[in-house]
Write a protein that holds these residues in place. Structure first.
Motif, PDB file in Angstrom:
ATOM      1  N   SER A   1      20.774   0.836 -20.192  1.00 56.18           N
ATOM      2  CA  SER A   1      21.471   1.638 -19.194  1.00 56.18           C
ATOM      3  C   SER A   1      22.399   0.724 -18.386  1.00 56.18           C
ATOM      4  O   SER A   1      21.990  -0.363 -17.965  1.00 56.18           O
ATOM      5  CB  SER A   1      20.468   2.311 -18.257  1.00 56.18           C
ATOM      6  N   THR A   2      23.632   1.156 -18.196  1.00 56.85           N
ATOM      7  CA  THR A   2      24.618   0.339 -17.485  1.00 56.85           C
ATOM      8  C   THR A   2      24.588   0.647 -15.997  1.00 56.85           C
ATOM      9  O   THR A   2      24.622   1.805 -15.585  1.00 56.85           O
ATOM     10  CB  THR A   2      26.028   0.599 -18.032  1.00 56.85           C
ATOM     11  N   ILE A   3      24.517  -0.407 -15.180  1.00 48.66           N
ATOM     12  CA  ILE A   3      24.582  -0.253 -13.723  1.00 48.66           C
ATOM     13  C   ILE A   3      25.737  -1.096 -13.214  1.00 48.66           C
ATOM     14  O   ILE A   3      26.018  -2.183 -13.723  1.00 48.66           O
ATOM     15  CB  ILE A   3      23.264  -0.665 -13.042  1.00 48.66           C
TER      16      ILE A   3
ATOM     17  N   LEU B   1      23.812  -9.112 -19.718  1.00 45.67           N
ATOM     18  CA  LEU B   1      25.220  -8.963 -19.353  1.00 45.67           C
ATOM     19  C   LEU B   1      25.866  -7.844 -20.143  1.00 45.67           C
ATOM     20  O   LEU B   1      26.688  -7.084 -19.621  1.00 45.67           O
ATOM     21  CB  LEU B   1      25.976 -10.271 -19.578  1.00 45.67           C
ATOM     22  N   THR B   2      25.515  -7.733 -21.414  1.00 43.10           N
ATOM     23  CA  THR B   2      26.005  -6.666 -22.286  1.00 43.10           C
ATOM     24  C   THR B   2      24.850  -6.163 -23.128  1.00 43.10           C
ATOM     25  O   THR B   2      23.795  -6.818 -23.229  1.00 43.10           O
ATOM     26  CB  THR B   2      27.128  -7.170 -23.205  1.00 43.10           C
TER      27      THR B   2
ATOM     28  N   GLN C   1      21.953 -11.599 -24.543  1.00 44.89           N
ATOM     29  CA  GLN C   1      20.608 -12.126 -24.393  1.00 44.89           C
ATOM     30  C   GLN C   1      20.015 -11.684 -23.051  1.00 44.89           C
ATOM     31  O   GLN C   1      20.738 -11.475 -22.078  1.00 44.89           O
ATOM     32  CB  GLN C   1      20.640 -13.657 -24.465  1.00 44.89           C
ATOM     33  N   ALA C   2      18.690 -11.575 -23.028  1.00 43.17           N
ATOM     34  CA  ALA C   2      18.014 -11.217 -21.789  1.00 43.17           C
ATOM     35  C   ALA C   2      18.155 -12.334 -20.766  1.00 43.17           C
ATOM     36  O   ALA C   2      17.970 -13.517 -21.090  1.00 43.17           O
ATOM     37  CB  ALA C   2      16.538 -10.937 -22.062  1.00 43.17           C
ATOM     38  N   LEU C   3      18.503 -11.955 -19.544  1.00 43.18           N
ATOM     39  CA  LEU C   3      18.614 -12.927 -18.470  1.00 43.18           C
ATOM     40  C   LEU C   3      17.230 -13.277 -17.925  1.00 43.18           C
ATOM     41  O   LEU C   3      16.253 -12.545 -18.137  1.00 43.18           O
ATOM     42  CB  LEU C   3      19.496 -12.367 -17.348  1.00 43.18           C
TER      43      LEU C   3
END
Length: 487
Positions: free
Chosen positions: A106-108, A131-132, A136-138
């Motif tokens: 989901s984009t916030i 980031l997209t 990769q998971a932050l």
């Protein structure tokens, strides 16, 4: 025996036992809590939480203004803020491993330097930030931090030196979130799971005393108690706690358009849904305080706890005609309903507790348990009398349990009789009962019973009934006309 030439001191068992009193009005609330707001959302799932303060309850269970989904928050607010009475026990049945759904990619977008997930119930341990969608998971606390704001929504902030660029317009998040709507009546009712032996739902009422050495006094299930299946189990559990203790079940009558939206329909709804039992209090309509709408069962339980506490922790005073925290009464649809004295009396005569707005503001109104008018036995009909019988029975169990398995001799009989009579005399002096005595009768204890290890005592008592109808009869006294001729 050794020869003695001295003064010897020994001790014998006290022949009069001090009473071990049961907590008369301890409310036990069952429902759902916003556990996603706590440090460990899985810590208090189907585990009774004993709380003595608002802070203590919120730390364990969280707090959210959405009472329809998080029903225990209403009870926390009423218990500790509206009526300021403690303790209370809360049982959350909302399970993050069962009652959840997943949200993926989901984009916030950023706002004032923050990224907000405008969703309730987000389980932070499941949160993945990227980031997209293909990125990769932050890493939490390296690339970003996340906290809940005052509304219970997660707010993500970038960490200087982390992977998130200063001008990053959006982030992609995936997470699991709680879905309280998936909680079923069957899960509120609960039971014992086969194989694991795990106890859930209302069955946990039997765990309160082993855990905390406190006897439940009231069983409350906000929102769900208007369901006949739930109320039926509440009734059943109230008379067999640990096979020893008794409590009161406090339930709500459905005031929705499909229930009893008008007060004249409430008695028929009560009878057709089997809301009739000496240990069940049936409440009608919902107190509204500002924008907050409560179930009357919740305010009843908190108010009753306060009345009992103010009466020396002895439940002989009725909560009727005591102040609620409300400025209106509404039905399920939110429509304001103000009952007149005659309309409220009609409901009281059908074994229903409601509220009226009279000289002191909004007051709880009604002294009858739901068994009335079908059952008019004084010990079953009147709420304070029923509570006294419950409490006296519970106290006798706690006080004299230590005498189980002792020899059946005259010393045992006298100790029990004398101790109990002294206690009853104290209650009489307090005004909690009109009188009471215990007797050990030969007729109640035949040889066959005594040989089988069974001993019976007969306890007689009279608890004060509420002065529900006070009448003044006015008469014109012509003798006072002579005052016209006084000097």
């Amino acid at each position: 025996m050794a020869y003695k030439h001295q003064i010897t001191v020994s001790e014998s068992e006290t022949s009069v036992l001090a009473p071990v009193e049961a907590a008369a009005g301890l409310p036990v609330y069952f429902g759902t809590a916003p556990i996603h707001l706590t440090e460990d959302p899985s810590a208090y799932v189907n585990k009774p939480v004993l709380a003595y303060s608002y802070e203590e309850a919120v730390k364990a269970l969280g707090f959210h203004s959405d009472w329809d989904n998080f029903t225990l928050c209403e009870a926390i607010k009423a218990q500790f803020q509206l009526f300021n009475v403690a303790p209370a026990v809360f049982v959350n049945v909302l399970d993050p491993t069962i009652h959840n759904e997943s949200v993926t990619d989901s984009t916030i977008t950023i706002s004032s330097g923050k990224y907000m997930i405008r969703v309730d119930g987000v389980l932070l341990p499941s949160l993945v930030v990227k980031l997209t969608a293909a990125g990769q998971a932050l890493v939490k606390n390296t690339d970003y931090t996340v906290v809940f704001d005052a509304t219970g929504h997660p707010v993500i902030s970038r960490v200087d030196g982390g992977t998130i660029p200063e001008n990053q317009a959006s982030l992609v998040v995936s997470y699991d979130k709680l879905t309280p709507s998936k909680v079923t009546d069957a899960q509120i009712i609960g039971g014992v799971e086969s194989g694991t032996g795990k106890v859930t739902g209302l069955e946990l009422i039997n765990k309160i005393f082993p855990l905390y050495r406190l006897v439940p006094g009231q069983i409350v299930v906000p929102k769900h108690s208007k369901k006949p299946a739930v109320a039926a189990v509440m009734k059943a559990k109230s008379v067999g706690i640990n096979s020893l203790f008794k409590a009161m079940a406090i339930a709500d009558i459905d005031s929705s358009p499909t229930g009893a939206a008008v007060y004249t329909a409430a008695p028929a709804w009560k009878n057709s849904n089997n809301f009739s039992d000496p240990h069940l209090v049936a409440c009608y309509l919902k107190p509204k305080m500002g924008e907050e709408i409560y179930n009357l069962s919740v305010q009843y339980a908190a108010l009753n706890s306060k009345v009992i506490a103010d009466s020396g922790d002895t439940p002989y005073v009725s909560p009727s005609n005591k102040s609620l925290q409300a400025n209106a009464m509404v039905n399920e649809a939110g429509e304001e309903i103000s009952l007149g004295m005659d309309q409220a009396a009609f409901l009281n005569g059908e074994g229903i507790v409601t509220a009226i707005n009279f000289t002191g503001g909004w007051m709880l109104w009604g002294n009858n348990t739901s068994t009335y008018p079908a059952n008019s036995d004084v010990k079953d009909r009147w709420i304070p009398v029923r509570q006294m019988f419950n409490w006296i029975g519970n106290t006798l169990v706690l006080t004299h349990h230590q005498k189980v398995d002792t020899p059946t001799n005259r010393r045992l009989i006298d100790t029990v009789v004398d101790s109990t009579n002294i206690w009853l005399n104290g209650l009489t002096a307090q005004g909690a009962i009109l009188g009471g005595r215990v007797e050990f009768r030969a007729a109640d204890n035949p040889d066959t019973a005594l040989l089988d290890g069974k001993v019976m005592y007969r306890l007689f008592l009279a608890a004060p009934v509420p002065a529900e109808n006070i009448e003044f009869k006015l008469e014109f006294d012509v003798a006072y006309l002579q005052n016209l001729f006084a000097a």
